[in-house]
Design an enzyme around this catalytic site. Structure first.
Site, PDB file in Angstrom:
ATOM      1  N   LEU A  45       0.815  -1.220   0.000  1.00  0.00           N
ATOM      2  CA  LEU A  45       0.000   0.000   0.000  1.00  0.00           C
ATOM      3  C   LEU A  45       0.846   1.265   0.000  1.00  0.00           C
ATOM      4  O   LEU A  45       0.389   2.326  -0.428  1.00  0.00           O
ATOM      5  CB  LEU A  45      -0.934   0.005   1.221  1.00  0.00           C
ATOM      6  CG  LEU A  45      -2.080  -1.010   1.175  1.00  0.00           C
ATOM      7  CD1 LEU A  45      -2.725  -1.155   2.550  1.00  0.00           C
ATOM      8  CD2 LEU A  45      -3.112  -0.603   0.135  1.00  0.00           C
ATOM      9  N   GLY A  47      -3.718  -2.792   5.448  1.00  0.00           N
ATOM     10  CA  GLY A  47      -3.035  -1.913   6.399  1.00  0.00           C
ATOM     11  C   GLY A  47      -2.614  -2.688   7.628  1.00  0.00           C
ATOM     12  O   GLY A  47      -2.752  -3.905   7.697  1.00  0.00           O
ATOM     13  N   ASN A  86     -13.090   0.884  15.774  1.00  0.00           N
ATOM     14  CA  ASN A  86     -13.566   1.465  17.049  1.00  0.00           C
ATOM     15  C   ASN A  86     -12.466   2.284  17.717  1.00  0.00           C
ATOM     16  O   ASN A  86     -12.766   3.156  18.538  1.00  0.00           O
ATOM     17  CB  ASN A  86     -14.073   0.348  17.961  1.00  0.00           C
ATOM     18  CG  ASN A  86     -12.991  -0.558  18.513  1.00  0.00           C
ATOM     19  OD1 ASN A  86     -12.458  -0.309  19.586  1.00  0.00           O
ATOM     20  ND2 ASN A  86     -12.646  -1.619  17.786  1.00  0.00           N
ATOM     21  N   TYR A 135      -2.618   3.923  15.809  1.00  0.00           N
ATOM     22  CA  TYR A 135      -3.501   3.146  14.931  1.00  0.00           C
ATOM     23  C   TYR A 135      -4.878   3.812  14.820  1.00  0.00           C
ATOM     24  O   TYR A 135      -5.414   3.972  13.716  1.00  0.00           O
ATOM     25  CB  TYR A 135      -3.610   1.723  15.508  1.00  0.00           C
ATOM     26  CG  TYR A 135      -4.682   0.868  14.909  1.00  0.00           C
ATOM     27  CD1 TYR A 135      -4.568   0.354  13.620  1.00  0.00           C
ATOM     28  CD2 TYR A 135      -5.838   0.554  15.641  1.00  0.00           C
ATOM     29  CE1 TYR A 135      -5.568  -0.450  13.083  1.00  0.00           C
ATOM     30  CE2 TYR A 135      -6.826  -0.243  15.110  1.00  0.00           C
ATOM     31  CZ  TYR A 135      -6.688  -0.741  13.825  1.00  0.00           C
ATOM     32  OH  TYR A 135      -7.669  -1.532  13.290  1.00  0.00           O
ATOM     33  N   LYS A 174      -6.999   5.542  11.592  1.00  0.00           N
ATOM     34  CA  LYS A 174      -8.363   5.209  11.154  1.00  0.00           C
ATOM     35  C   LYS A 174      -9.204   6.483  11.040  1.00  0.00           C
ATOM     36  O   LYS A 174     -10.015   6.622  10.121  1.00  0.00           O
ATOM     37  CB  LYS A 174      -8.988   4.196  12.115  1.00  0.00           C
ATOM     38  CG  LYS A 174      -8.314   2.831  12.071  1.00  0.00           C
ATOM     39  CD  LYS A 174      -8.359   2.238  10.668  1.00  0.00           C
ATOM     40  CE  LYS A 174      -7.738   0.858  10.565  1.00  0.00           C
ATOM     41  NZ  LYS A 174      -7.806   0.294   9.207  1.00  0.00           N
TER      42      LYS A 174
HETATM   43  C1  15L Z   1      -9.126  -3.430  15.888  1.00  0.00           C
HETATM   44  O1  15L Z   1      -9.298  -2.424  15.237  1.00  0.00           O
HETATM   45  C2  15L Z   1      -8.083  -4.409  15.541  1.00  0.00           C
HETATM   46  O2  15L Z   1      -7.854  -4.483  14.153  1.00  0.00           O
HETATM   47  C3  15L Z   1      -8.351  -5.779  16.093  1.00  0.00           C
HETATM   48  O3  15L Z   1      -7.165  -6.518  16.013  1.00  0.00           O
HETATM   49  C4  15L Z   1      -8.869  -5.736  17.532  1.00  0.00           C
HETATM   50  O4  15L Z   1      -7.842  -5.271  18.370  1.00  0.00           O
HETATM   51  C5  15L Z   1     -10.083  -4.837  17.600  1.00  0.00           C
HETATM   52  O5  15L Z   1      -9.815  -3.575  17.058  1.00  0.00           O
HETATM   53  C6  15L Z   1     -10.615  -4.658  19.018  1.00  0.00           C
HETATM   54  O6  15L Z   1     -10.819  -3.526  19.440  1.00  0.00           O
HETATM   55  O7  15L Z   1     -10.891  -5.659  19.669  1.00  0.00           O
END
Ligand code: 15L
Length: 277
Positions: free
Chosen positions: A57, A78, A117, A141, A145
């Site tokens: 990417l 990603g 989330n 992270y 997002k």
């Molecule tokens: C996410 O966004 C992750 O990609 C996943 O690995 C989990 O950690 C998930 O959230 C979560 O909040 O449980």
């Protein structure tokens, strides 16, 4: 779902070899045969009709080759957890921009962006939130997002791309612990949301929660429901499993307060009372 458009046929799935990609590929293949799979490494067990295009990417030329001729992209690609800044920067910030820009240049009409989330992870668990709240990322992270959602809004408003961002909870066959009782997403329900993003005629730009029909959910997902989402997973059916797993994990004084859980407590140097809205 309201009068749906004819399903798009040339669909690229990025992150096809990743955890979520691997779970939903067989479900998607039943609805959208002939998926074009993309990732850095080829996924195992390519089905008849599936093709694979390798792409990093962070490399615009490779991303352009992956989306060439596509009319829709499901962007799961990603880095999927917290990581060092350069890892997040390359895969999720530069990578996400490269994806949207390559999609625009290729004339892609619809993009589904796998948000998380963790874009809103510092909201307390005791607060119910919709998709209209200010982002409160709980990690680099999570910031990436929130960035992806913003890029999606830009390409929708400026270029007329039809963009659906799914703030995904945790995808799997069952919730892994008590926090996941609130945010669990059955793979079939994720596919329902992707179908809405790929086909619904009323979408311009949407942020929807990727969550099943969980009694303890923290999120108002009424917009998804209005677009026809009828989740079938119910986390309460798995409560005893989740509680047993939780007992093995033990308490997390910071993570247990906030929706993002351990992503919030990682590297945390603040006071709990001063964090979150
Ligand atoms: C996410 O966004 C992750 O990609 C996943 O690995 C989990 O950690 C998930 O959230 C979560 O909040 O449980």
């Amino acid at each position: 779902m309201a009068a749906a458009e004819k399903p798009s046929r040339r669909i690229v799935l990025t992150g096809a070899a990743g955890g979520i990609g691997t779970m939903i590929r067989p479900l998607l293949a039943k609805i959208y045969p002939g998926l074009i799979l993309s990732d850095k490494v080829e996924p195992a067990n390519l089905r008849p009709g599936e093709t694979f295009v390798a792409a990093d990417l962070a490399r615009p030329d490779e991303v352009a080759a992956a989306v060439e001729g596509a009319d829709s992209v499901i962007h799961l690609g990603g880095y999927s957890v917290e990581g060092p800044w350069d890892t997040i920067l390359q895969a999720n910030i530069i990578g996400c921009y490269n994806l949207f820009e390559a999609a625009r240049q290729a004339g892609v009409k619809r993009v589904i962006f796998a948000s998380s989330n963790h874009a809103v992870g510092f909201y307390p668990r005791k607060r119910r939130i919709g998709t209209d709240v200010t982002v409160r990322p709980d990690s680099r992270y999570g910031v990436s997002k929130a960035f992806g959602e913003s890029v999606g809004a830009l390409y929708a408003d400026k270029h007329g791309m039809i963009v659906t961002c799914l703030r995904i909870g945790n995808v799997g066959p069952r919730p892994l612990d008590v926090r996941r009782l609130a945010i669990w997403l059955l793979p079939d329900d994720l596919v329902q949301l992707i179908r809405i993003g790929l086909e619904h005629p009323d979408i311009r730009f949407e942020i929807l929660y990727g969550v099943s029909d969980n009694a303890s959910s923290w999120w108002d997902n009424s917009r998804a429901r209005r677009l026809g989402y009828q989740p079938t997973g119910k986390s309460e059916d798995h409560r005893s499993h989740a509680e047993a797993e939780q007992a093995r994990i033990g308490p997390d004084p910071v993570g247990d307060v906030f929706q993002g859980g351990s992503f919030c407590s990682l590297e945390f140097t603040n006071e709990i009372e001063r964090a979150g809205p």
